[in-house]
Design a protein around this motif. Structure first.
Motif, PDB file in Angstrom:
ATOM      1  N   PRO A 150      -3.868 128.993 -25.481  1.00 33.47           N
ATOM      2  CA  PRO A 150      -2.997 128.640 -24.355  1.00 33.47           C
ATOM      3  C   PRO A 150      -3.244 129.456 -23.096  1.00 33.47           C
ATOM      4  CG  PRO A 150      -1.744 128.800 -26.397  1.00 33.47           C
ATOM      5  CD  PRO A 150      -3.109 129.323 -26.696  1.00 33.47           C
ATOM      6  N   GLU A 151      -3.758 130.685 -23.240  1.00 27.29           N
ATOM      7  CA  GLU A 151      -3.957 131.527 -22.057  1.00 27.29           C
ATOM      8  C   GLU A 151      -5.205 131.160 -21.260  1.00 27.29           C
ATOM      9  OE1 GLU A 151      -5.622 134.180 -25.472  1.00 27.29           O
ATOM     10  OE2 GLU A 151      -4.190 132.539 -25.206  1.00 27.29           O
ATOM     11  N   ALA A 152      -6.050 130.315 -21.809  1.00 25.82           N
ATOM     12  CA  ALA A 152      -7.302 129.955 -21.138  1.00 25.82           C
ATOM     13  C   ALA A 152      -7.080 128.876 -20.088  1.00 25.82           C
ATOM     14  CB  ALA A 152      -8.330 129.486 -22.155  1.00 25.82           C
ATOM     15  N   GLY A 153      -7.843 128.966 -19.003  1.00 29.73           N
ATOM     16  CA  GLY A 153      -7.841 127.924 -17.990  1.00 29.73           C
ATOM     17  C   GLY A 153      -8.940 126.919 -18.264  1.00 29.73           C
ATOM     18  N   PHE A 154      -9.211 126.082 -17.291  1.00 27.15           N
ATOM     19  CA  PHE A 154     -10.206 125.020 -17.468  1.00 27.15           C
ATOM     20  C   PHE A 154     -11.056 124.850 -16.222  1.00 27.15           C
ATOM     21  CE2 PHE A 154      -7.269 123.935 -20.799  1.00 27.15           C
ATOM     22  CZ  PHE A 154      -8.063 123.359 -21.782  1.00 27.15           C
ATOM     23  N   LEU A 155     -12.310 124.516 -16.450  1.00 22.09           N
ATOM     24  CA  LEU A 155     -13.199 123.975 -15.425  1.00 22.09           C
ATOM     25  C   LEU A 155     -13.795 122.736 -16.066  1.00 22.09           C
ATOM     26  CD1 LEU A 155     -14.697 124.090 -12.720  1.00 22.09           C
ATOM     27  CD2 LEU A 155     -16.425 125.517 -13.817  1.00 22.09           C
ATOM     28  N   ALA A 156     -13.251 121.577 -15.714  1.00 21.29           N
ATOM     29  CA  ALA A 156     -13.630 120.333 -16.363  1.00 21.29           C
ATOM     30  C   ALA A 156     -14.211 119.366 -15.343  1.00 21.29           C
ATOM     31  CB  ALA A 156     -12.411 119.704 -17.051  1.00 21.29           C
ATOM     32  N   GLU A 157     -15.245 118.628 -15.751  1.00 19.15           N
ATOM     33  CA  GLU A 157     -15.991 117.806 -14.800  1.00 19.15           C
ATOM     34  C   GLU A 157     -15.105 116.813 -14.064  1.00 19.15           C
ATOM     35  OE1 GLU A 157     -19.936 114.948 -14.422  1.00 19.15           O
ATOM     36  OE2 GLU A 157     -19.257 115.565 -16.406  1.00 19.15           O
ATOM     37  N   GLU A 158     -14.184 116.168 -14.768  1.00 21.67           N
ATOM     38  CA  GLU A 158     -13.365 115.146 -14.124  1.00 21.67           C
ATOM     39  C   GLU A 158     -12.048 115.679 -13.578  1.00 21.67           C
ATOM     40  OE1 GLU A 158     -15.108 112.723 -13.622  1.00 21.67           O
ATOM     41  OE2 GLU A 158     -16.632 113.095 -15.131  1.00 21.67           O
ATOM     42  N   GLY A 159     -11.856 117.002 -13.662  1.00 21.06           N
ATOM     43  CA  GLY A 159     -10.682 117.624 -13.033  1.00 21.06           C
ATOM     44  C   GLY A 159      -9.364 117.342 -13.707  1.00 21.06           C
ATOM     45  N   THR A 160      -9.397 116.965 -15.000  1.00 21.71           N
ATOM     46  CA  THR A 160      -8.172 116.600 -15.711  1.00 21.71           C
ATOM     47  C   THR A 160      -7.145 117.721 -15.720  1.00 21.71           C
ATOM     48  OG1 THR A 160      -9.393 115.091 -17.139  1.00 21.71           O
ATOM     49  CG2 THR A 160      -7.252 115.815 -17.923  1.00 21.71           C
ATOM     50  N   ALA A 161      -7.608 118.958 -15.907  1.00 24.02           N
ATOM     51  CA  ALA A 161      -6.686 120.084 -16.069  1.00 24.02           C
ATOM     52  C   ALA A 161      -6.348 120.777 -14.759  1.00 24.02           C
ATOM     53  CB  ALA A 161      -7.280 121.104 -17.038  1.00 24.02           C
ATOM     54  N   GLY A 162      -6.934 120.349 -13.650  1.00 21.98           N
ATOM     55  CA  GLY A 162      -6.692 121.022 -12.385  1.00 21.98           C
ATOM     56  C   GLY A 162      -7.454 122.334 -12.306  1.00 21.98           C
ATOM     57  N   ALA A 163      -7.273 123.052 -11.210  1.00 19.50           N
ATOM     58  CA  ALA A 163      -7.989 124.313 -10.974  1.00 19.50           C
ATOM     59  C   ALA A 163      -7.323 125.460 -11.725  1.00 19.50           C
ATOM     60  CB  ALA A 163      -8.034 124.621  -9.489  1.00 19.50           C
ATOM     61  N   SER A 164      -8.133 126.408 -12.196  1.00 20.35           N
ATOM     62  CA  SER A 164      -7.594 127.590 -12.884  1.00 20.35           C
ATOM     63  C   SER A 164      -8.562 128.745 -12.687  1.00 20.35           C
ATOM     64  CB  SER A 164      -7.383 127.297 -14.367  1.00 20.35           C
ATOM     65  OG  SER A 164      -8.555 126.786 -14.951  1.00 20.35           O
ATOM     66  N   ASP A 165      -8.759 129.119 -11.447  1.00 20.96           N
ATOM     67  CA  ASP A 165      -9.774 130.116 -11.107  1.00 20.96           C
ATOM     68  C   ASP A 165      -9.395 131.538 -11.502  1.00 20.96           C
ATOM     69  OD1 ASP A 165     -11.348 128.134 -10.021  1.00 20.96           O
ATOM     70  OD2 ASP A 165     -10.561 128.402  -7.998  1.00 20.96           O
ATOM     71  N   ASN A 166      -8.113 131.798 -11.722  1.00 25.57           N
ATOM     72  CA  ASN A 166      -7.669 133.176 -11.938  1.00 25.57           C
ATOM     73  C   ASN A 166      -7.644 133.596 -13.401  1.00 25.57           C
ATOM     74  OD1 ASN A 166      -7.258 133.580  -9.162  1.00 25.57           O
ATOM     75  ND2 ASN A 166      -5.231 132.631  -9.267  1.00 25.57           N
ATOM     76  N   ALA A 167      -7.832 132.671 -14.320  1.00 21.17           N
ATOM     77  CA  ALA A 167      -7.779 133.009 -15.735  1.00 21.17           C
ATOM     78  C   ALA A 167      -9.040 133.774 -16.144  1.00 21.17           C
ATOM     79  CB  ALA A 167      -7.646 131.732 -16.571  1.00 21.17           C
ATOM     80  N   ARG A 168      -8.859 134.782 -17.009  1.00 23.18           N
ATOM     81  CA  ARG A 168     -10.027 135.508 -17.513  1.00 23.18           C
ATOM     82  C   ARG A 168     -10.915 134.575 -18.335  1.00 23.18           C
ATOM     83  NH1 ARG A 168     -10.413 140.446 -22.060  1.00 23.18           N
ATOM     84  NH2 ARG A 168     -12.655 140.112 -22.433  1.00 23.18           N
ATOM     85  N   PHE A 169     -10.285 133.795 -19.228  1.00 24.07           N
ATOM     86  CA  PHE A 169     -11.007 132.852 -20.063  1.00 24.07           C
ATOM     87  C   PHE A 169     -10.823 131.442 -19.514  1.00 24.07           C
ATOM     88  CE2 PHE A 169      -9.783 136.315 -23.009  1.00 24.07           C
ATOM     89  CZ  PHE A 169     -11.051 136.727 -23.389  1.00 24.07           C
ATOM     90  N   ARG A 170     -11.920 130.695 -19.490  1.00 27.16           N
ATOM     91  CA  ARG A 170     -11.846 129.304 -19.059  1.00 27.16           C
ATOM     92  C   ARG A 170     -12.717 128.432 -19.952  1.00 27.16           C
ATOM     93  NH1 ARG A 170     -13.283 128.431 -12.962  1.00 27.16           N
ATOM     94  NH2 ARG A 170     -14.927 129.934 -13.454  1.00 27.16           N
ATOM     95  N   TRP A 171     -12.171 127.302 -20.349  1.00 27.60           N
ATOM     96  CA  TRP A 171     -12.966 126.295 -21.025  1.00 27.60           C
ATOM     97  C   TRP A 171     -13.746 125.525 -19.970  1.00 27.60           C
ATOM     98  CZ3 TRP A 171     -13.408 126.505 -26.119  1.00 27.60           C
ATOM     99  CH2 TRP A 171     -12.358 126.990 -26.910  1.00 27.60           C
TER     100      TRP A 171
END
Length: 273
Positions: free
Chosen positions: A68-89
């Motif tokens: 749950p603590e991880a953010g996302f960088l997803a091609e189609e932008g489904t999860a929105g931006a999450s640049d500040n998370a240490r972990f990102r999918w």
């Protein structure tokens, strides 16, 4: 590789959990038939359909539950931006969209977990061959649970080279063609699969010996880079820079079996300056 703080989770267990999320999504992709009317054009030769978007939404939901603590960088932008998370999918729900649209069974799901700019978990799942490539930091690379490694060839003349043809950014086309010509003359052959994630996975398991391409996106290569690294291969920019942040940008991607990396990179340096 970048120096990282200890992980706050069991990377092997997280990889196994992510595979359980990813496999059904891959099976969903195989079942789909995409009509011309369903295709959207994001940019020059960059296509997307409802299949990409649905697959990504399913991946985001499942992966979010795992960490749950991880953010996302997803091609189609489904999860929105999450640049500040240490972990990102870093998620590509369908690497090889054009192949799927044209009925060519070469596409995959590519998912990586990055810690800052370093991939620490990687899964590339090819549902057409039911091949699941996995890696986690320090754990090696596996294909359907069995360890794999890069090829042990020592000469470029014995190597099989993979690439992706420029399809939207043609600014370095002359340099690319110079490299392509040199590899065609100096290797055993060149292949173009249409999926960078599969190309990198094949370098990791020894089917390909070298891969190069420019102007990719992070989701195209994040998982594949770790697969190659954990399989004993070399990953770097065209100048030979072992900088994960630079590589993850996708601007320049070079990956090779260790025995031919130096000779193969010399071709790239000569062609691209």
């Amino acid at each position: 590789m970048d120096s990282l703080a200890p992980l706050s989770f069991d990377a092997e267990a997280l990889t196994s959990g992510a595979v359980e999320v990813i496999r059904p999504v891959g099976e969903y992709l195989v079942e789909q038939r995409v009509a011309e009317a369903d295709i959207e054009v994001k940019g020059l030769n960059s296509l997307v359909s409802h299949v990409d978007k649905t697959a990504e939404a399913r991946l985001v939901k499942g992966l979010q539950a795992l960490l749950p603590e991880a953010g996302f960088l997803a091609e189609e932008g489904t999860a929105g931006a999450s640049d500040n998370a240490r972990f990102r999918w870093v998620v590509d729900p369908l690497d090889g969209t054009t192949n799927l649209i044209h009925g060519l069974p070469v596409f995959c799901v590519s998912v990586a977990l990055v810690d800052g700019h370093q991939p620490v978990v990687a899964i590339v799942y090819d549902p057409n061959r039911d091949e699941c490539f996995t890696a986690w930091q320090g754990g090696g690379t596996h294909l359907n649970g069995k360890p794999v490694c890069c090829a042990d060839r020592s000469q470029l003349s014995d190597a099989l080279v993979a690439t992706g043809f420029p399809h939207w950014d043609f600014d370095r086309m002359d340099d690319y063609l110079e490299a392509l010509t040199a590899y065609a003359r100096g290797s055993r052959g060149i292949r173009r699969m249409g999926s960078a994630a599969i190309d990198l996975a094949y370098v990791a398991c020894g089917r390909f010996d070298l891969f190069f391409e420019y102007s990719l996106q992070p989701w195209d290569i994040a998982a594949g880079l770790l697969l190659v690294q954990e399989a004993g291969g070399i990953t770097c920019t065209f100048s030979g820079q072992d900088d994960t942040q630079a590589m993850l940008s996708g601007a320049e991607t070079f990956a090779a079996a260790p025995g031919i990396a130096k000779e193969g990179l010399a071709v790239i340096r000569s062609a691209f300056g």
